[in-house]
Design an enzyme around this catalytic site. Structure first.
Site, PDB file in Angstrom:
ATOM      1  N   GLY A  11       0.926  -1.241   0.254  1.00 33.46           N
ATOM      2  CA  GLY A  11      -0.211   0.270  -0.105  1.00 33.46           C
ATOM      3  C   GLY A  11       0.690   1.391   0.310  1.00 33.46           C
ATOM      4  O   GLY A  11       0.249   2.544   0.845  1.00 33.46           O
ATOM      5  N   SER A  12       2.140   0.971  -0.684  1.00 31.44           N
ATOM      6  CA  SER A  12       2.699   2.059  -0.370  1.00 31.44           C
ATOM      7  C   SER A  12       1.739   3.318  -1.705  1.00 31.44           C
ATOM      8  O   SER A  12       2.217   4.725  -1.175  1.00 31.44           O
ATOM      9  CB  SER A  12       4.342   2.167  -0.656  1.00 31.44           C
ATOM     10  OG  SER A  12       4.262   1.296  -2.386  1.00 31.44           O
ATOM     11  N   ASN A  13       1.309   2.854  -2.396  1.00 35.66           N
ATOM     12  CA  ASN A  13       1.268   4.167  -3.705  1.00 35.66           C
ATOM     13  C   ASN A  13      -0.276   4.639  -2.853  1.00 35.66           C
ATOM     14  O   ASN A  13      -0.413   5.642  -2.943  1.00 35.66           O
ATOM     15  CB  ASN A  13       0.376   3.393  -4.119  1.00 35.66           C
ATOM     16  CG  ASN A  13       1.613   4.047  -5.809  1.00 35.66           C
ATOM     17  OD1 ASN A  13       2.334   4.436  -6.348  1.00 35.66           O
ATOM     18  ND2 ASN A  13       2.131   2.806  -5.886  1.00 35.66           N
ATOM     19  N   MET A  88      -4.072  -6.195  -7.197  1.00 38.91           N
ATOM     20  CA  MET A  88      -3.818  -7.391  -7.881  1.00 38.91           C
ATOM     21  C   MET A  88      -4.342  -7.809  -9.048  1.00 38.91           C
ATOM     22  O   MET A  88      -4.719  -9.405  -8.441  1.00 38.91           O
ATOM     23  CB  MET A  88      -2.385  -7.795  -7.705  1.00 38.91           C
ATOM     24  CG  MET A  88      -1.500  -6.969  -6.926  1.00 38.91           C
ATOM     25  SD  MET A  88      -0.721  -6.228  -7.872  1.00 38.91           S
ATOM     26  CE  MET A  88       0.485  -6.896  -9.071  1.00 38.91           C
ATOM     27  N   ASN A 105      -6.235   3.665 -12.380  1.00 32.89           N
ATOM     28  CA  ASN A 105      -4.993   2.135 -11.805  1.00 32.89           C
ATOM     29  C   ASN A 105      -3.599   3.258 -11.815  1.00 32.89           C
ATOM     30  O   ASN A 105      -3.601   3.201 -13.450  1.00 32.89           O
ATOM     31  CB  ASN A 105      -5.180   1.171 -12.838  1.00 32.89           C
ATOM     32  CG  ASN A 105      -4.418   0.099 -12.583  1.00 32.89           C
ATOM     33  OD1 ASN A 105      -4.267  -0.582 -11.409  1.00 32.89           O
ATOM     34  ND2 ASN A 105      -4.094  -0.395 -13.654  1.00 32.89           N
ATOM     35  N   HIS A 107       0.265   1.049 -12.793  1.00 35.29           N
ATOM     36  CA  HIS A 107       1.113   0.401 -13.069  1.00 35.29           C
ATOM     37  C   HIS A 107       2.429   0.623 -13.551  1.00 35.29           C
ATOM     38  O   HIS A 107       2.295   1.362 -13.945  1.00 35.29           O
ATOM     39  CB  HIS A 107       0.744  -0.703 -14.396  1.00 35.29           C
ATOM     40  CG  HIS A 107       1.081  -0.955 -15.058  1.00 35.29           C
ATOM     41  ND1 HIS A 107       0.895  -2.932 -14.495  1.00 35.29           N
ATOM     42  CD2 HIS A 107       1.313  -2.062 -15.986  1.00 35.29           C
ATOM     43  CE1 HIS A 107       1.664  -3.768 -14.880  1.00 35.29           C
ATOM     44  NE2 HIS A 107       2.137  -3.238 -15.911  1.00 35.29           N
ATOM     45  N   VAL A 142      -6.462  -6.403 -19.053  1.00 34.43           N
ATOM     46  CA  VAL A 142      -5.891  -5.873 -18.243  1.00 34.43           C
ATOM     47  C   VAL A 142      -4.628  -5.167 -18.359  1.00 34.43           C
ATOM     48  O   VAL A 142      -4.277  -4.600 -20.023  1.00 34.43           O
ATOM     49  CB  VAL A 142      -4.197  -7.253 -18.345  1.00 34.43           C
ATOM     50  CG1 VAL A 142      -3.591  -7.179 -16.848  1.00 34.43           C
ATOM     51  CG2 VAL A 142      -5.793  -8.351 -17.640  1.00 34.43           C
ATOM     52  N   ASP A 143      -4.255  -4.140 -17.120  1.00 35.23           N
ATOM     53  CA  ASP A 143      -3.897  -2.809 -18.320  1.00 35.23           C
ATOM     54  C   ASP A 143      -3.818  -2.478 -18.666  1.00 35.23           C
ATOM     55  O   ASP A 143      -3.017  -1.630 -18.899  1.00 35.23           O
ATOM     56  CB  ASP A 143      -1.932  -3.347 -17.994  1.00 35.23           C
ATOM     57  CG  ASP A 143      -2.275  -3.412 -16.218  1.00 35.23           C
ATOM     58  OD1 ASP A 143      -2.440  -3.176 -15.095  1.00 35.23           O
ATOM     59  OD2 ASP A 143      -1.424  -4.623 -16.091  1.00 35.23           O
TER      60      ASP A 143
HETATM   61  C1  GAR Z   1       3.528  -0.968  -7.475  1.00 38.65           C
HETATM   62  O1  GAR Z   1       4.634  -1.513  -8.305  1.00 38.65           O
HETATM   63  C2  GAR Z   1       2.378  -0.914  -8.948  1.00 38.65           C
HETATM   64  O2  GAR Z   1       2.316  -0.203  -9.314  1.00 38.65           O
HETATM   65  C3  GAR Z   1       1.929  -2.413  -8.943  1.00 38.65           C
HETATM   66  O3  GAR Z   1       2.152  -2.764  -7.897  1.00 38.65           O
HETATM   67  C4  GAR Z   1       2.907  -2.394  -6.384  1.00 38.65           C
HETATM   68  C5  GAR Z   1       2.340  -2.666  -5.405  1.00 38.65           C
HETATM   69  O4  GAR Z   1       2.897  -0.988  -4.684  1.00 38.65           O
HETATM   70  N1  GAR Z   1       0.304  -2.592  -9.077  1.00 38.65           N
HETATM   71  C6  GAR Z   1       0.540  -3.539 -10.050  1.00 38.65           C
HETATM   72  O5  GAR Z   1       1.820  -3.931 -11.043  1.00 38.65           O
HETATM   73  C7  GAR Z   1      -0.728  -3.722 -11.143  1.00 38.65           C
HETATM   74  N2  GAR Z   1      -1.172  -3.920 -12.487  1.00 38.65           N
HETATM   75  P1  GAR Z   1       2.217  -0.677  -3.361  1.00 38.65           P
HETATM   76  O6  GAR Z   1       1.523  -1.805  -2.881  1.00 38.65           O
HETATM   77  O7  GAR Z   1       3.815  -0.511  -2.692  1.00 38.65           O
HETATM   78  O8  GAR Z   1       1.065   0.376  -3.913  1.00 38.65           O
END
Ligand code: GAR
Length: 210
Positions: A11-13, A88, A105, A107, A142-143
């Site tokens: 969940g850093s984003n 995910m 989203n 990516h 997807v994406d």
């Molecule tokens: C991030 O790099 C995000 O872009 C990616 O998962 C990671 C999760 O980081 N998402 C995908 O690949 C979705 N297709 P986070 O949980 O620390 O935000």
């Protein structure tokens, strides 16, 4: 604007989105939903007194039933805009329709390249010299979906999937809050698949120009 965030992991984003909305007049993080009961991000959201909900996809035999539950919780909480932040799971078409043009989203690649999983490993293997991240509106592939913003970094000779992921994640943390702000401050207009960027929106995205 009441925002819902979907997460699956650290969940850093999500943290960056929460921080960016803390002093916003236009945006409020209403709820964080995780499909993964062990997602670390849930703890952080709780600490910030944000409502959280775990909807474990493993408890649903059909994707549509899981989607319906997520949708129900979002409606119960009067969410009007949705952000996937390291979420995910793939959404079914009906869910995508319900949140059409109200759903972002992020990516970790320069879409349309390297959709799906293991993006950094695949990028390095392919020999491309640049990587980055993309914020886009969600569509059923997807994406896939109209691109709002991208940020770019180089792939250096010594990069491996871990070092590249770190570099890209740093960019994600800058890009995602800015892209969300374009929606919460109504700086972009979307009609079907066409995005119109206001001058102010272009100014915001200019930070990522190379
Ligand atoms: C991030 O790099 C995000 O872009 C990616 O998962 C990671 C999760 O980081 N998402 C995908 O690949 C979705 N297709 P986070 O949980 O620390 O935000």
């Amino acid at each position: 604007m009441k925002i819902g965030i979907l997460i699956s992991g650290s969940g850093s984003n999500m943290i960056k989105l929460i921080e960016s909305c803390q002093n916003s007049k236009n945006a409020f993080i209403e709820i964080v939903i995780s499909n993964n009961p062990d997602a670390k991000g849930i703890e952080y959201a709780k600490l910030k007194n944000i409502k959280t909900k775990v909807i474990d996809h493993k408890e649903f035999s059909e994707r549509e039933d899981f989607d319906n539950k997520v949708h129900e919780v979002l409606l119960e909480n009067n969410v009007d805009f949705l952000c996937n932040a390291g979420f995910m799971r793939i959404h079914g078409e009906k869910f995508v329709e319900k949140w059409f043009n109200k759903h972002l989203n992020i990516h970790p690649s320069l879409l349309p390249s390297f959709k799906g999983l293991n993006t950094h490993e695949r990028a390095i293997k392919s020999g491309v010299k640049f990587a980055g991240c993309t914020v886009h509106l969600v569509r059923s592939g997807v994406d896939e979906g109209p691109i709002i913003g991208q940020a770019i970094t180089s792939i250096d000779i010594n990069d491996d999937k871990i070092s590249l992921a770190k570099k890209v994640l740093k960019l994600e943390h800058k890009l995602y809050p800015k892209c969300l702000k374009l929606f919460t401050d109504k700086l972009v207009k979307v009609k079907n698949n066409k995005i119109t960027f206001s001058d102010k929106a272009i100014e915001v995205l200019n930070d990522f120009k190379v």
